[in-house]
Design an enzyme around this catalytic site. Structure first.
Site, short mmCIF file in Angstrom:
data_model
loop_
_atom_site.label_atom_id
_atom_site.label_comp_id
_atom_site.label_asym_id
_atom_site.label_seq_id
_atom_site.Cartn_x
_atom_site.Cartn_y
_atom_site.Cartn_z
N GLY A 9 -4.57 -1.36 2.83
CA GLY A 9 -3.68 -1.78 3.43
C GLY A 9 -4.55 -2.77 4.02
CG ASN A 10 -9.12 -3.62 4.40
OD1 ASN A 10 -8.46 -2.90 2.26
ND2 ASN A 10 -10.55 -3.94 3.54
CE LYS A 123 1.93 8.22 3.40
NZ LYS A 123 0.75 7.95 3.30
CE LYS A 207 -3.49 2.10 -2.40
NZ LYS A 207 -4.87 0.74 -2.04
CE LYS A 269 -8.77 4.63 0.05
NZ LYS A 269 -7.12 3.94 -0.17
#
Length: 307
Positions: A9-10, A123, A207, A269
């Site tokens: 997101g960054n 979520k 994602k 991740k």
């Protein structure tokens, strides 16, 4: 080399920013500049998050819900894939000095109709609301709300496991044609098959897990996750913190199963990297977007290698 690069997101919003158009495009142009060198001569898919942008659209739709019926998360997801994809393709072509073309593709992800998350939504999406507002929204739309650890109530939706990326064959063809592809924004739009027809799921797919699956299906040589920390650490932010520079997939999986990487932070991740390395026997990397060229080359971040 063929690679899938998952942007955190960054790459779109920095901490404390509210999402003004100038802020978003500045961040995306900076990210594109960092990626231009490593991707210049490679077959590359760029994936990206969209959480704040989906939240913004859902909130905007709710603000006019007395006049216009609000659309589902699947529509908001598709809208943000187009919105952010357009900005990314423009910035990437500019950073590549127009030597290559980029294209954004709306991406759907197949999930199981009996995925356990569908009956246990966890979520969070959208803003914090009061108890009274949550009760009213639940009555009007059938939404589920839960207490957020940071205080207040937020709507929660399912986060099902991705089992297929429906546009993967099209993306493969685009890569062969020399295009830089922007795909699977926000984890893709979750759909399931019902009576021979694709039906959208009101939920959010992780994602990084979708990016890993896409990298596997495309036969990628490398899978890279770029985020806002320098890599994977044991005891992150605690006494005894230790960064993992290079780690075998079996060792990382053991640490993951022992609970060293919480689901709300680096956990997905790490799992995404594990799945890619186990499935392909090729390396994955997790590291800071600010050092994207070094993370992609393997000289920075955490590199996960086959045993």
């Amino acid at each position: 080399m063929r690679m899938v690069v998952a942007l955190g997101g960054n790459a779109i919003l920095s901490k404390g920013e509210k999402g003004a158009p100038s802020e978003i495009y500045r961040n995306i142009r900076t990210s594109a500049g960092l990626l231009a060198g490593p991707i210049a001569d490679n077959e590359v898919v760029i994936t990206h998050g969209n959480g704040p942008q989906v939240g913004y659209l859902l909130e905007a739709m709710m603000s006019v819900s007395s006049t216009y019926p609000p659309q589902g998360i699947d529509v908001a997801d598709a809208m943000t894939q187009g919105w952010l994809g357009y900005l990314l393709q423009t910035a990437l072509e500019e950073a590549l000095e127009y030597r290559r073309r980029a294209v954004a593709i709306i991406t759907r992800v197949l999930v199981r109709g009996d995925d356990p998350s569908l009956s246990n939504p966890t979520k969070p999406v959208g803003r914090f609301v009061s108890k009274g507002e949550a009760e009213e929204l639940s009555r009007r739309f059938g939404w589920t709300f839960r207490e957020d650890p940071r205080g207040g109530l937020r709507r929660v939706v399912p986060s099902p496991e991705p089992i297929d990326v429906l546009e993967a064959p099209i993306i493969d063809g685009m890569l062969r044609d020399g295009l830089v592809v922007i795909a699977a924004g926000g984890g893709g739009i979750p759909v399931t098959m019902v009576n021979g027809r694709l039906v959208p799921i009101e939920g959010v797919v992780d994602k990084d897990l979708t990016s890993s699956l896409l990298a596997i299906k495309l036969g990628a040589d490398k899978f890279v996750i770029l985020t806002d920390v320098e890599g994977v650490a044991i005891n992150f932010g605690k006494p005894g913190q230790a960064w993992l520079r290079e780690v075998s997939v079996n060792q990382l999986k053991k640490l993951y199963l022992e609970g060293h990487f919480p689901p709300g932070s680096i956990g997905p991740k790490v799992l995404a990297a594990i799945r890619f390395v186990e499935s392909t026997g090729r390396a994955a990397a997790i590291g800071s977007l600010d050092r994207a060229p070094d993370v992609i080359s393997g000289s920075a971040g955490t590199v996960v290698v086959p045993d």
